[in-house]
Design a protein around this motif. Structure first.
Motif, PDB file in Angstrom:
ATOM      1  N   GLU A   1       0.839  -1.198   0.000  1.00 27.78           N
ATOM      2  CA  GLU A   1       0.000   0.000   0.000  1.00 27.78           C
ATOM      3  C   GLU A   1       0.880   1.257   0.000  1.00 27.78           C
ATOM      4  N   ASN A   2       1.846   1.328   0.882  1.00 31.24           N
ATOM      5  CA  ASN A   2       2.903   2.344   0.818  1.00 31.24           C
ATOM      6  C   ASN A   2       4.244   1.621   0.805  1.00 31.24           C
TER       7      ASN A   2
ATOM      8  N   GLN B   1      -5.053   7.161  -1.401  1.00 30.02           N
ATOM      9  CA  GLN B   1      -4.603   7.565  -0.078  1.00 30.02           C
ATOM     10  C   GLN B   1      -3.267   6.946   0.317  1.00 30.02           C
ATOM     11  N   SER B   2      -2.693   6.116  -0.516  1.00 27.42           N
ATOM     12  CA  SER B   2      -1.405   5.474  -0.221  1.00 27.42           C
ATOM     13  C   SER B   2      -0.509   5.625  -1.446  1.00 27.42           C
ATOM     14  N   HIS B   3       0.817   5.627  -1.212  1.00 26.26           N
ATOM     15  CA  HIS B   3       1.739   6.124  -2.222  1.00 26.26           C
ATOM     16  C   HIS B   3       3.038   5.321  -2.249  1.00 26.26           C
TER      17      HIS B   3
ATOM     18  N   GLY C   1      -2.371   6.345  -6.238  1.00 19.43           N
ATOM     19  CA  GLY C   1      -1.662   7.295  -5.393  1.00 19.43           C
ATOM     20  C   GLY C   1      -0.476   7.924  -6.110  1.00 19.43           C
ATOM     21  N   HIS C   2       0.244   8.793  -5.414  1.00 19.70           N
ATOM     22  CA  HIS C   2       1.404   9.470  -5.989  1.00 19.70           C
ATOM     23  C   HIS C   2       2.637   8.571  -5.906  1.00 19.70           C
ATOM     24  N   LEU C   3       3.595   8.792  -6.782  1.00 15.95           N
ATOM     25  CA  LEU C   3       4.848   8.047  -6.686  1.00 15.95           C
ATOM     26  C   LEU C   3       5.674   8.544  -5.495  1.00 15.95           C
TER      27      LEU C   3
END
Length: 265
Positions: free
Chosen positions: A92-93, A124-126, A149-151
C-alpha cells in the motif's frame, strides 16, 4: 551500534518492530526478501523502525497490506533512517513516516532503491508518503507503476530529490509523480519524470496545493526531463500562489503541457 546480517532468502510473514538506538541491518549474499503474507507489525508495516539511527540495505519488502489500507514496507517513526539497495513492491505504501512537530528533526534518506506497483487504489497510499518530518533525501532511485496514489508524496520541511527515475510507464495509474502539498524547501534536480496516458491526474509535479505551512517555501526545479503522455495536455508543474520563490532552469519537456505558477524567479 551492532550490525544485523540477514542471509539472502525468502522470509514469509516475518515482521518486526525495531526500537534499538543504532543499528545497521543488511542482507548478505543478495537481497533478503520479506513477503508480508498477510501479517504486519502493530497493524502498520512489515517493519516498524522507531526512534533510532538505522541503516538498512539489501532488503526486499513485498506485499505490505493492513486493515486500514495504509500498510507499508517500512513505517518510520522518528530518528534517522537510511535505506539503500532495497525493493518495495506491491504494497500500500513503500515507506510511510509519522508526522507532527515532535518529529521535526527526523531524517529519511533513500539511495539506489526501487518502488513499484504500490498503492491500495483509493488514492490515499503512495510509493513513499513522508509526513511533516525534518528532511527527505532521495537519490538514484526508481519509482514506477503507481496504483492511483502518488509516486512520491512528502510534507517534509526540506526535500532533496536528485537523479532519480520517477516514471509511471505503460499500465501505471499514478496521480502526481511528485506531490509536495505543504511546500517547504525543495530541490528537484536531474530526474527523469514521466506520466502515462492512464494517469489519474494531469499534473506531474505539485507544490503547495494544501497550503504553505513553512516559513520559507522555495522550489528549485532544474535539469530534469519532464514527459507528459496524456494526450489532452497537462501541467509539468502546478504550484499554488504564495511561494517564496520558484526557480525553473535547464529542464527539457516532452509532450503537451506547461508550467502553472505565478511565482517564478
Amino acid at each position: 551500534g551492532d550490525t544485523v546480517e540477514i542471509v539472502a532468502a525468502e522470509y514469509r510473514g516475518d515482521v518486526a518492530v525495531w526500537s534499538q538506538r543504532r543499528l545497521t541491518i543488511r542482507g548478505v549474499g543478495g537481497n533478503a526478501r520479506l513477503v508480508a503474507d498477510g501479517r504486519s507489525a502493530e497493524g502498520k508495516a512489515i517493519w516498524v523502525i522507531r526512534n533510532g539511527e538505522f541503516d538498512v540495505s539489501n532488503i526486499d519488502f513485498i506485499g505490505a497490506r493492513v486493515e486500514d489500507r495504509n500498510g507499508a514496507g517500512i513505517r518510520f517513526e522518528n530518528g534517522h533512517l537510511t535505506v539503500r539497495h532495497c525493493l518495495f513492491w506491491a504494497g500500500e505504501n513503500g515507506i510511510l513516516t509519522t508526522s507532527g512537530p515532535e518529529f521535526s528533526q527526523a531524517r529519511l534518506e533513500i539511495e539506489s532503491s526501487e518502488f513499484g506497483y504500490n498503492g491500495h487504489g483509493d488514492g490515499q497510499s503512495h510509493g513513499i508518503y513522508v509526513g511533516g518530518i525534518g528532511s527527505l533525501r532521495v537519490t538514484g532511485s526508481y519509482f514506477h507503476h503507481g496504483n492511483v496514489g502518488h509516486l512520491i508524496k512528502s510534507r517534509a520541511a526540506i526535500n532533496e530529490i536528485y537523479y532519480n527515475r520517477i516514471t509511471d510507464e505503460p499500465g501505471g495509474r499514478a496521480s502526481y509523480e511528485i506531490d509536495l502539498p505543504n511546500g517547504g524547501i525543495a530541490a528537484i534536480v536531474g530526474n527523469i519524470i514521466q506520466q502515462s496516458r492512464d494517469t489519474e491526474n494531469s499534473t506531474l509535479i505539485s507544490f503547495g496545493p494544501e497550503g504553505y505551512t513553512r516559513a520559507e517555501n522555495r522550489l528549485f526545479l532544474m535539469s530534469n526531463t519532464l514527459v507528459n503522455e496524456l494526450s489532452t495536455g497537462g501541467a509539468f508543474l502546478r504550484a499554488a500562489p504564495g511561494a517564496s520563490s520558484i526557480v525553473l532552469a535547464n529542464n527539457v519537456t516532452s509532450g503537451p503541457g506547461r508550467y502553472h505558477t505565478s511565482d517564478v524567479t
